[in-house]
Design a protein around this motif. Structure first.
Motif, mmCIF file in Angstrom:
data_model
loop_
_atom_site.group_PDB
_atom_site.id
_atom_site.type_symbol
_atom_site.label_atom_id
_atom_site.label_comp_id
_atom_site.label_asym_id
_atom_site.label_seq_id
_atom_site.Cartn_x
_atom_site.Cartn_y
_atom_site.Cartn_z
ATOM 1 N N ASP A 96 0.840 -1.205 0.000
ATOM 2 C CA ASP A 96 0.000 0.000 0.000
ATOM 3 C C ASP A 96 0.872 1.251 0.000
ATOM 4 O O ASP A 96 0.609 2.218 -0.732
ATOM 5 N N ARG A 97 1.905 1.255 0.832
ATOM 6 C CA ARG A 97 2.788 2.425 0.909
ATOM 7 C C ARG A 97 3.556 2.616 -0.396
ATOM 8 O O ARG A 97 3.752 3.742 -0.863
ATOM 9 N N ASP A 98 3.981 1.505 -1.018
ATOM 10 C CA ASP A 98 4.694 1.609 -2.292
ATOM 11 C C ASP A 98 3.805 2.228 -3.363
ATOM 12 O O ASP A 98 4.258 3.041 -4.179
ATOM 13 N N ARG A 99 2.524 1.832 -3.374
ATOM 14 C CA ARG A 99 1.587 2.369 -4.369
ATOM 15 C C ARG A 99 1.417 3.878 -4.208
ATOM 16 O O ARG A 99 1.460 4.630 -5.187
ATOM 17 N N ILE A 100 1.267 4.336 -2.963
ATOM 18 C CA ILE A 100 1.099 5.768 -2.721
ATOM 19 C C ILE A 100 2.387 6.519 -3.030
ATOM 20 O O ILE A 100 2.368 7.629 -3.591
ATOM 21 N N ALA A 101 3.541 5.921 -2.680
ATOM 22 C CA ALA A 101 4.827 6.560 -2.968
ATOM 23 C C ALA A 101 5.016 6.762 -4.464
ATOM 24 O O ALA A 101 5.558 7.779 -4.904
ATOM 25 N N GLN A 102 4.534 5.807 -5.274
ATOM 26 C CA GLN A 102 4.645 5.933 -6.726
ATOM 27 C C GLN A 102 3.790 7.081 -7.247
ATOM 28 O O GLN A 102 4.211 7.847 -8.115
ATOM 29 N N VAL A 103 2.573 7.218 -6.709
ATOM 30 C CA VAL A 103 1.708 8.332 -7.116
ATOM 31 C C VAL A 103 2.365 9.666 -6.771
ATOM 32 O O VAL A 103 2.371 10.614 -7.574
ATOM 33 N N LEU A 104 2.943 9.753 -5.578
ATOM 34 C CA LEU A 104 3.603 10.993 -5.166
ATOM 35 C C LEU A 104 4.813 11.287 -6.046
ATOM 36 O O LEU A 104 5.066 12.444 -6.420
ATOM 37 N N GLY A 105 5.576 10.248 -6.390
ATOM 38 C CA GLY A 105 6.736 10.436 -7.253
ATOM 39 C C GLY A 105 6.342 10.923 -8.642
ATOM 40 O O GLY A 105 6.986 11.810 -9.207
ATOM 41 N N ASP A 106 5.271 10.355 -9.197
ATOM 42 C CA ASP A 106 4.793 10.812 -10.508
ATOM 43 C C ASP A 106 4.325 12.260 -10.443
ATOM 44 O O ASP A 106 4.563 13.048 -11.368
#
Length: 222
Positions: A23-33
């Protein structure tokens, strides 16, 4: 009648469910994009990333990206926009580095995965990212040190974050509050636990990711 079976879409996780690493990885990817697109400033990205690893539930994670487009949506970043700085063949999704009464290192021109696990038991590990080719916005390193020593080096313009502790040992991440970070450069998160050992992460002064990228482009153009 359509007799062909179609897999049902997975139901969204309940808001009160404890957040997993995925879950944290998914949100981190959105923030990075969002950072790569310019939807978030470097300061906003840093604040949300800090919160990402502090909250506990899926609902609290979703609050961090409710004003951002979902990955793959109509307004998501194009591949060239979000991955231009990290283009190239895919590196490993995860890697484990182990040193038991020995030494191990990763350095030079290598491709770290999104997740790296380092375990040192009476050994020495060096993870040198100063010449690494990053292919994701957020790189996470999980470290366990028992009577061992782990050193992590990053380019000086990469954002470095640390979450860890030590018992009769040392966990130290230096350079977390430096203001001169590149908003297009990766974020390196070090999470660790040290028992009678030492974990240290710091930027290497004089090594800048943008300079390395420029030199690489020059070689390709030449």
């Amino acid at each position: 009648m359509d007799l062909e079976k179609h897999p049902a879409a997975p139901a969204p996780a309940p808001a009160g469910l404890r957040a997993s690493d995925a879950d944290r990885d998914r949100i981190a990817q959105v923030l990075g994009d969002a950072l790569a697109e310019g939807r978030l400033t470097a300061e906003e990205h840093s604040e949300r990333l800090d919160t990402l690893y502090a909250v506990k539930t899926v609902g609290e994670l979703e609050v961090l990206v409710r004003d951002l487009p979902a990955p793959g949506g109509a307004h998501a970043a194009s591949p060239s926009a979000s991955a231009s700085a990290y283009a190239g063949p895919g590196g490993p999704a995860a890697e484990t580095i182990v040193a038991v009464c020995s030494s191990s290192s990763r350095k030079g021109r290598w491709r770290p995965g999104a997740h790296t696990r380092a375990v040192s038991v009476m050994g020495d590990i060096t993870i040198d990212l100063t010449q690494a080719v990053f292919e994701q916005q957020v790189t996470e390193i999980n470290v366990t040190s028992v009577l061992g020593n782990v050193e992590i080096l990053v380019p000086e313009n990469v954002t470095l974050r640390g979450y860890g502790s030590g018992v009769l040992g040392n966990f130290e991440v230096r350079g977390e509050s430096r203001g001169e970070t590149d908003p297009q450069a990766p974020v390196v998160i070090v999470r660790g636990f040290s028992l009678l050992g030492n974990i240290e992460a710091r930027p290497r002064m004089g090594a800048r990711l943008v300079d390395l990228a420029r030199k690489l482009r020059g070689r390709l153009d030449g």
